[in-house]
Scaffold this motif. Structure first.
Motif, PDB file in Angstrom:
ATOM      1  N   ALA A 113      14.163   6.085  -0.321  1.00 18.61           N
ATOM      2  CA  ALA A 113      14.683   7.377   0.121  1.00 18.61           C
ATOM      3  C   ALA A 113      13.984   8.580  -0.516  1.00 18.61           C
ATOM      4  N   PRO A 114      13.748   8.604  -1.826  1.00 15.42           N
ATOM      5  CA  PRO A 114      13.107   9.786  -2.430  1.00 15.42           C
ATOM      6  C   PRO A 114      11.730  10.057  -1.826  1.00 15.42           C
ATOM      7  N   ASN A 115      11.436  11.319  -1.574  1.00 14.75           N
ATOM      8  CA  ASN A 115      10.158  11.687  -0.960  1.00 14.75           C
ATOM      9  C   ASN A 115       8.965  11.296  -1.817  1.00 14.75           C
ATOM     10  N   ASP A 116       9.156  11.291  -3.130  1.00 17.79           N
ATOM     11  CA  ASP A 116       8.035  10.992  -4.021  1.00 17.79           C
ATOM     12  C   ASP A 116       7.951   9.512  -4.396  1.00 17.79           C
ATOM     13  N   TYR A 117       8.773   8.670  -3.738  1.00 24.37           N
ATOM     14  CA  TYR A 117       8.740   7.244  -4.075  1.00 24.37           C
ATOM     15  C   TYR A 117       7.434   6.611  -3.607  1.00 24.37           C
ATOM     16  N   LYS A 118       6.877   5.747  -4.424  1.00 29.22           N
ATOM     17  CA  LYS A 118       5.647   5.038  -4.081  1.00 29.22           C
ATOM     18  C   LYS A 118       5.922   3.535  -4.114  1.00 29.22           C
ATOM     19  N   ALA A 119       5.559   2.856  -3.051  1.00 27.68           N
ATOM     20  CA  ALA A 119       5.785   1.413  -2.956  1.00 27.68           C
ATOM     21  C   ALA A 119       5.065   0.683  -4.083  1.00 27.68           C
ATOM     22  N   THR A 120       5.686  -0.359  -4.591  1.00 34.33           N
ATOM     23  CA  THR A 120       5.063  -1.177  -5.628  1.00 34.33           C
ATOM     24  C   THR A 120       4.001  -2.080  -4.996  1.00 34.33           C
ATOM     25  N   ASN A 121       3.193  -2.711  -5.835  1.00 36.62           N
ATOM     26  CA  ASN A 121       2.182  -3.640  -5.329  1.00 36.62           C
ATOM     27  C   ASN A 121       2.816  -4.741  -4.491  1.00 36.62           C
ATOM     28  N   GLU A 122       3.948  -5.263  -4.960  1.00 38.91           N
ATOM     29  CA  GLU A 122       4.628  -6.335  -4.232  1.00 38.91           C
ATOM     30  C   GLU A 122       5.120  -5.847  -2.876  1.00 38.91           C
ATOM     31  N   GLN A 123       5.636  -4.627  -2.814  1.00 39.87           N
ATOM     32  CA  GLN A 123       6.131  -4.085  -1.549  1.00 39.87           C
ATOM     33  C   GLN A 123       4.993  -3.806  -0.574  1.00 39.87           C
ATOM     34  N   VAL A 124       3.855  -3.390  -1.095  1.00 35.71           N
ATOM     35  CA  VAL A 124       2.678  -3.201  -0.239  1.00 35.71           C
ATOM     36  C   VAL A 124       2.285  -4.526   0.402  1.00 35.71           C
ATOM     37  N   LEU A 125       2.335  -5.598  -0.375  1.00 35.34           N
ATOM     38  CA  LEU A 125       1.972  -6.914   0.143  1.00 35.34           C
ATOM     39  C   LEU A 125       2.979  -7.410   1.173  1.00 35.34           C
ATOM     40  N   GLU A 126       4.247  -7.076   0.980  1.00 34.48           N
ATOM     41  CA  GLU A 126       5.298  -7.553   1.880  1.00 34.48           C
ATOM     42  C   GLU A 126       5.369  -6.756   3.175  1.00 34.48           C
ATOM     43  N   ALA A 127       4.809  -5.554   3.182  1.00 35.11           N
ATOM     44  CA  ALA A 127       4.882  -4.698   4.368  1.00 35.11           C
ATOM     45  C   ALA A 127       3.967  -5.218   5.470  1.00 35.11           C
ATOM     46  N   CYS A 128       4.329  -4.906   6.704  1.00 35.86           N
ATOM     47  CA  CYS A 128       3.547  -5.355   7.862  1.00 35.86           C
ATOM     48  C   CYS A 128       2.894  -4.159   8.537  1.00 35.86           C
ATOM     49  N   ILE A 129       1.569  -4.076   8.436  1.00 34.86           N
ATOM     50  CA  ILE A 129       0.808  -3.040   9.138  1.00 34.86           C
ATOM     51  C   ILE A 129      -0.379  -3.711   9.812  1.00 34.86           C
ATOM     52  N   PRO A 130      -0.414  -3.756  11.137  1.00 39.74           N
ATOM     53  CA  PRO A 130      -1.548  -4.379  11.825  1.00 39.74           C
ATOM     54  C   PRO A 130      -2.843  -3.614  11.564  1.00 39.74           C
ATOM     55  N   THR A 131      -3.957  -4.329  11.549  1.00 37.54           N
ATOM     56  CA  THR A 131      -5.268  -3.697  11.423  1.00 37.54           C
ATOM     57  C   THR A 131      -5.799  -3.409  12.821  1.00 37.54           C
ATOM     58  N   PHE A 132      -6.111  -2.132  13.102  1.00 34.85           N
ATOM     59  CA  PHE A 132      -6.573  -1.759  14.430  1.00 34.85           C
ATOM     60  C   PHE A 132      -8.083  -1.556  14.492  1.00 34.85           C
ATOM     61  N   SER A 133      -8.753  -1.627  13.397  1.00 35.55           N
ATOM     62  CA  SER A 133     -10.205  -1.506  13.411  1.00 35.55           C
ATOM     63  C   SER A 133     -10.766  -2.494  12.403  1.00 35.55           C
ATOM     64  N   PHE A 134     -11.131  -2.026  11.227  1.00 41.59           N
ATOM     65  CA  PHE A 134     -11.600  -2.931  10.186  1.00 41.59           C
ATOM     66  C   PHE A 134     -11.194  -2.371   8.831  1.00 41.59           C
ATOM     67  N   ASP A 135     -11.202  -3.233   7.853  1.00 42.13           N
ATOM     68  CA  ASP A 135     -10.943  -2.813   6.481  1.00 42.13           C
ATOM     69  C   ASP A 135     -11.992  -3.472   5.600  1.00 42.13           C
ATOM     70  N   ARG A 136     -12.314  -2.824   4.500  1.00 42.14           N
ATOM     71  CA  ARG A 136     -13.387  -3.306   3.636  1.00 42.14           C
ATOM     72  C   ARG A 136     -12.866  -3.522   2.224  1.00 42.14           C
ATOM     73  N   HIS A 137     -13.305  -4.620   1.615  1.00 45.20           N
ATOM     74  CA  HIS A 137     -12.913  -4.949   0.251  1.00 45.20           C
ATOM     75  C   HIS A 137     -14.177  -5.316  -0.520  1.00 45.20           C
ATOM     76  N   ALA A 138     -14.282  -4.842  -1.752  1.00 46.64           N
ATOM     77  CA  ALA A 138     -15.507  -5.032  -2.536  1.00 46.64           C
ATOM     78  C   ALA A 138     -15.222  -5.806  -3.816  1.00 46.64           C
ATOM     79  N   LEU A 139     -15.993  -6.875  -4.028  1.00 44.20           N
ATOM     80  CA  LEU A 139     -15.875  -7.694  -5.234  1.00 44.20           C
ATOM     81  C   LEU A 139     -17.262  -7.983  -5.787  1.00 44.20           C
ATOM     82  N   LYS A 140     -17.285  -8.553  -6.972  1.00 40.89           N
ATOM     83  CA  LYS A 140     -18.533  -9.047  -7.545  1.00 40.89           C
ATOM     84  C   LYS A 140     -18.339 -10.490  -7.975  1.00 40.89           C
TER      85      LYS A 140
END
Length: 467
Positions: free
Chosen positions: A169-196
């Protein structure tokens, strides 16, 4: 979101599958995986799979493991989307209650009326709405209705998020890492991830898996060193969106067969990830007959989760021709992308197997870098401070290229006075546009030499940016 159940449909099979000798050979070098930022990559890994397979969650989990956090813009986007999803799903549950003739108390009926009349937008997720959702969730009849329609109509993992509805509810609330993972957002183009992987730069490209996205997949086929194909274990008995009577499981198997047979990937190793093992185990207990109807030949019981997983794995391997070269190995694993340890173990096994490719590489590839404006367009989120002109141009969620096209047409129909006349940008020829639309992931037979003929690396991409 989930999909409606489909009629039983046999899975296409081939008489033989991948050779037992076609196994991945690990490098003798110990591979350390770390986060990385770079403009050129030694290895390019393409993440493919049908819609709702969990590709985005898997890639986000990889980010979570090796970076420990998500970019602020990603967290902002996901927080807004979670709020929208919560309002949408509560409306669906209330609709199911109405159809079932379930009556709510006077207090809950008032809350239900408020939520029904509230547009499903992040800006409307007030403390009153959040408190109302929490009260509905505490009602047993509401909760029972939620779980009765969860698999078919609601966003996955929504029960975990709805239990914490008031946190958002609070406007300044930020989802936790776990909540980001649990959320459902379809990918409509592409996303990029960088590792070594040790000293080698690895670019992971994830693309949208819905049917409307696949016609653009061929654009990402150039210089791919390995594929991670993500398939949902739990999609049996579910239909494709807006295709009653279809089969998600059949679609995923057919798509895997096409990818493995594509000339562009004739020598490309594949890591087959059977995802959503946690959901699969629960669903198998209640829908064993449905599973047997989808995957013919299974003789085990509802409790034989490992045996059922092996049966699905074999169904995928039967889609692969036996004439693939030994270097085009196929590695298989099953996991839940929400399980951090399981995903980390997968990467520990995958990295040493593709590491020899990096050691032999003599050149680097130019990386794709979607900017923030592209991410906003891709997820179709309405910004609170958006000017009126942006609101007028807002379109329904669609493939990224279609979104750009729709906005361009709108701009032409309602031109705005320009202070300075600019030279018009050259438009692609009609024949070229027509030819591009003919590409489809199902029928694409684009060879590596065809990819090399394109001018530059990804120079033919068209991105939209908001000013």
């Amino acid at each position: 979101m989930g999909c409606a159940e489909s009629a039983p449909e046999d899975i296409p099979t081939k008489p033989t599958g991948v050779k037992a000798t076609q196994v991945a050979r690990s490098s003798s070098v110990e591979v350390k995986i770390t986060n990385g930022e770079f403009e050129e990559a030694t290895l390019r890994v393409l993440v493919l799979g049908s819609g709702d397979s969990g590709k985005t969650t898997l890639c986000r989990q990889i980010d979570n493991i090796y970076t420990g956090t998500f970019p602020a813009k990603v967290v902002e986007i996901y927080t807004k989307q979670i709020r929208q999803n919560l309002i949408t799903d509560v409306k669906l549950v209330l609709q199911a209650l109405d159809k079932a003739g379930v009556y709510l108390s006077d207090e809950l009926a008032k809350i239900a009326h408020l939520i029904r009349s509230t547009p499903s937008e992040s800006d409307n997720y007030t403390s009153e709405i959040a408190s109302g959702i929490a009260k509905l969730w505490a009602d047993q009849s509401f909760k029972e209705s939620f779980y009765s329609i969860k698999n078919d109509n609601l966003f996955e993992n929504e029960d975990v998020l709805i239990a914490h509805a008031e946190e958002f509810a609070p406007n300044d609330y930020k989802a936790t890492n776990e909540q980001v993972l649990e959320a459902c957002i379809p990918t409509f183009s592409f996303d990029r991830h960088a590792l070594k992987f040790n000293q080698y730069e690895v670019e992971i490209i994830e693309v949208g898996g819905q049917k409307t996205q696949r016609e653009n997949w061929h654009k990402y086929y150039k210089d791919v060193d390995a594929i991670i194909y993500v398939a949902s274990l739990s999609n049996f008995g579910q239909a494709l969106p807006n295709e009653p009577g279809s089969s998600q499981a059949n679609d995923s198997l057919t798509l895997f067969s096409q990818i493995a047979a594509d000339p562009a990937f004739a020598k490309t190793p594949i890591c087959l990830v059977l995802n959503k093992s946690d959901v699969f185990a629960k669903k198998l207990q209640k829908n064993i007959v449905q599973f047997k109807s989808t995957y013919a030949g299974f003789t085990g019981a509802a409790s034989d989760v490992d045996l059922a997983t092996k049966h699905v794995t074999e169904a995928y391997l039967r889609q692969v021709d036996t004439d693939r070269p030994a270097d085009a190995w196929i590695m298989t694993t099953s996991l839940s992308s929400l399980d951090k340890e399981a995903v980390e173990n997968m990467m520990k096994k995958f990295a040493p197997k593709v590491y020899p490719i990096a050691e032999k590489s003599s050149s680097k590839k130019k990386c794709l870098k979607p900017d923030e404006s592209q991410i906003q367009v891709r997820h179709i989120l309405k910004e609170p401070s958006a000017p009126a002109s942006d609101a007028e141009n807002e379109v329904e969620p669609a493939p990224f290229t279609e979104t750009v096209k729709a906005k361009t047409v709108k701009a032409k129909e309602e031109p705005k006075p320009e202070p300075k006349k600019e030279e018009p940008k050259p438009q692609p020829k009609k024949e070229e546009k027509k030819e591009e639309k003919k590409h489809d992931a199902k029928k694409a037979k684009k060879s590596s030499s065809d990819s090399d003929s394109e001018s530059g690396s990804y120079s033919y991409y068209s991105y939209s940016s908001s000013k």
